[in-house]
Scaffold this motif. Structure first.
Motif, mmCIF file in Angstrom:
data_model
loop_
_atom_site.group_PDB
_atom_site.id
_atom_site.type_symbol
_atom_site.label_atom_id
_atom_site.label_comp_id
_atom_site.label_asym_id
_atom_site.label_seq_id
_atom_site.Cartn_x
_atom_site.Cartn_y
_atom_site.Cartn_z
ATOM 1 N N ARG A 216 0.799 -1.372 -0.050
ATOM 2 C CA ARG A 216 -0.135 -0.287 0.438
ATOM 3 C C ARG A 216 1.109 1.258 0.320
ATOM 4 N N VAL A 217 0.464 2.134 -0.533
ATOM 5 C CA VAL A 217 1.002 3.651 -0.608
ATOM 6 C C VAL A 217 -0.089 4.766 -0.110
ATOM 7 N N ASP A 218 0.395 5.569 0.784
ATOM 8 C CA ASP A 218 -0.192 6.510 1.160
ATOM 9 C C ASP A 218 -0.186 7.725 1.447
ATOM 10 N N LEU A 219 -0.874 8.483 0.066
ATOM 11 C CA LEU A 219 -0.668 9.602 -0.331
ATOM 12 C C LEU A 219 -1.804 10.839 0.254
ATOM 13 N N PHE A 220 -0.961 11.683 0.292
ATOM 14 C CA PHE A 220 -1.778 12.784 1.115
ATOM 15 C C PHE A 220 -1.896 13.862 -0.472
ATOM 16 N N THR A 221 -3.597 14.408 -0.492
ATOM 17 C CA THR A 221 -4.229 15.566 -1.274
ATOM 18 C C THR A 221 -3.281 16.608 -0.512
ATOM 19 N N SER A 222 -3.318 17.457 -1.658
ATOM 20 C CA SER A 222 -2.706 19.095 -1.508
ATOM 21 C C SER A 222 -2.826 19.862 -0.362
ATOM 22 N N GLY A 223 -4.598 20.022 0.064
ATOM 23 C CA GLY A 223 -4.853 20.221 0.816
ATOM 24 C C GLY A 223 -5.124 21.927 0.667
ATOM 25 N N THR A 224 -5.395 22.951 -0.262
ATOM 26 C CA THR A 224 -5.025 24.288 -0.444
ATOM 27 C C THR A 224 -6.008 24.590 -0.116
ATOM 28 N N LYS B 102 3.677 32.176 -8.779
ATOM 29 C CA LYS B 102 4.218 31.169 -7.801
ATOM 30 C C LYS B 102 3.318 29.939 -8.147
ATOM 31 N N THR B 103 4.024 28.967 -7.931
ATOM 32 C CA THR B 103 3.009 27.189 -7.711
ATOM 33 C C THR B 103 3.272 26.723 -6.157
ATOM 34 N N THR B 104 2.676 25.747 -6.585
ATOM 35 C CA THR B 104 2.455 24.516 -5.151
ATOM 36 C C THR B 104 3.426 23.767 -4.881
ATOM 37 N N ARG B 105 3.082 23.009 -3.671
ATOM 38 C CA ARG B 105 3.677 21.930 -3.683
ATOM 39 C C ARG B 105 3.691 21.377 -4.902
ATOM 40 N N THR B 106 2.597 21.322 -5.940
ATOM 41 C CA THR B 106 2.678 20.240 -6.644
ATOM 42 C C THR B 106 2.538 20.413 -8.233
ATOM 43 N N GLY B 107 2.920 21.638 -8.130
ATOM 44 C CA GLY B 107 3.621 22.838 -9.402
ATOM 45 C C GLY B 107 2.055 22.809 -10.089
ATOM 46 N N LYS B 108 1.951 23.476 -9.491
ATOM 47 C CA LYS B 108 0.461 24.094 -10.361
ATOM 48 C C LYS B 108 0.080 25.573 -9.522
#
Length: 409
Positions: A105-113, A399-405
């Motif tokens: 399994r891999v736990d990921l997290f949404t960007s939380g914006t 400016k961009t977020t940690r996910t490049g958006k």
């Protein structure tokens, strides 16, 4: 020697070096939060070979941010010892990677914006749903332009890994280094956000080695699609709809998604919001769905009912009230980005005691002679008056977020 991971002017790691590293260490960091992409990739491979769980988080999270994810200090320090036998060669590595993994399994997290990031758990099957493995993909070289601890980055990683492709880091590089990397390593495939492509475009440079370009994570408009065709003249250009919760769901060759008949009963649209069947949500995360449907939070326009064709307008939470009128910020953003002298922009709202909110915009221009008044004048023929930003800031970069958006202030 087949290269595994490359960073221009920094490192080149072969698959044989990866194998030696995996055989020597036989361990991985349970919460992988390295600031070195290779170490994150090595941790993922080790966890997969060991058929055990891994958690991916950003390396620059503060202690307070980590605590909000319900990750504790002992977990941050935990090292998993692996029990897999030595890997003999590249073919042996590939064979083991494609063996069914029931426990991984891999736990990921949404960007939380828009709030506290949500934990999303994926299985091997759900994270690789869109991966295509075939002999004609063995020579692909991937430009890696996503954060490796988020869904898009993990999906691109597996697409490359399971075809034994070379991965070249492009994420957060300066424009000149991105161009140099694409040319030097003869990159054939790039998957990135529209923001990445807008920053890369300079009007003259063409990347003829690139044969496939994928855009995701943000809305792809017709102007950017045309720019991509110019910048990558020999490439197929794919627009992907995906999210952390469901992975990749569908794709198109443009801004309109024509959905396959097989998806007809898997999605529904209520009040212009896209809902997806809960079967696309991993079992560990069934609490994300209600009544067997998951609310995506994406606002869509139905272009045609037969075949079902939709256009992604933006996020529901990007609709703001301006003096009693509802305005979608991405609609304003698309109008501004369509102007020939605009490179990129970010549209956002600010509280106002009279109107409730006002619209503001940061914009990067090609031509320094263009003024805020010029932009207002051009927009007057494209948007209703209440949709035109009250304040336009001309800036050097967005400016961009940690996910490049694009980061909305």
């Amino acid at each position: 020697m087949k290269k595994f991971f490359c960073e221009i002017n920094k490192k080149e790691i072969s698959y044989l070096s990866l194998i030696r590293d995996l055989n020597k260490r036989k361990e991985y960091k349970y919460v992988s939060n390295h600031n070195d992409f290779y170490l994150i990739f090595r941790d993922i491979v080790a966890s997969l070979l060991n058929d055990s769980k891994i958690v991916l988080i950003d390396s620059d999270l503060s202690q307070n941010e980590v605590e909000k994810l319900n990750i504790f200090s002992d977990e941050l320090q935990r090292i998993y010892k692996c029990e897999y036998p030595d890997i003999q060669d590249i073919d042996d590595l590939l064979t083991r990677l494609t063996i069914p993994r029931n426990k991984w399994r891999v736990d990921l997290f949404t960007s939380g914006t828009t709030g506290v990031p949500k934990k999303i758990t994926h299985t091997f099957d759900s994270i690789t749903r869109a991966v295509k493995i075939s002999p004609d993909k063995k020579a692909d070289v991937w430009g890696f332009a996503y954060n490796p601890t988020h869904i898009a980055g993990v999906q691109v990683f597996f697409q490359a890994l399971l075809n034994l492709n070379t991965i070249v880091n492009l994420f957060n590089l300066k424009k000149d280094d991105i161009i140099k990397s694409i040319d030097y390593y003869k990159i054939t495939n790039i998957s990135a956000t529209p923001t990445f492509y807008r920053l890369l475009y300079d009007g003259s440079k063409k990347f003829e080695n690139v044969k496939r370009v994928t855009s995701g994570g943000e809305k792809l408009d017709s102007k950017l699609f045309n720019l991509l065709q110019s910048m990558f003249p020999n490439a197929k250009i794919l627009n992907v709809y995906a999210s952390t919760e469901i992975g990749t769901l569908f794709a198109s060759y443009g801004e309109y998604f024509v959905l396959k008949e097989s998806l007809r009963d898997k999605i529904k649209i209520i009040d212009n919001e896209l809902y997806v069947s809960s079967e696309y949500i991993n079992n560990d995360d069934n609490d994300l769905a209600q009544d067997n449907w998951y609310k995506t939070g994406d606002y869509v326009e139905v272009i045609s009912d037969n075949p079902l064709t939709i256009k992604i307008i933006g996020r529901i939470n990007e609709i703001v009230n301006i003096g009693g009128y509802k305005v979608h910020l991405s609609e304003v953003e698309e109008a501004i980005n369509s102007l020939p002298f605009v490179v990129n922009c970010s549209v956002y709202s600010k509280r106002n005691s009279v109107l409730g909110n006002i619209i503001m915009c940061d914009v990067v221009l090609k031509e320094k002679s263009i003024s805020e008044q010029d932009i207002h004048k051009f927009l007057s023929s494209k948007l209703q008056p209440f949709k035109i930003p009250r304040i336009i800031n001309i800036v050097e970069e967005i400016k961009t977020t940690r996910t490049g958006k694009v980061q909305r202030i």
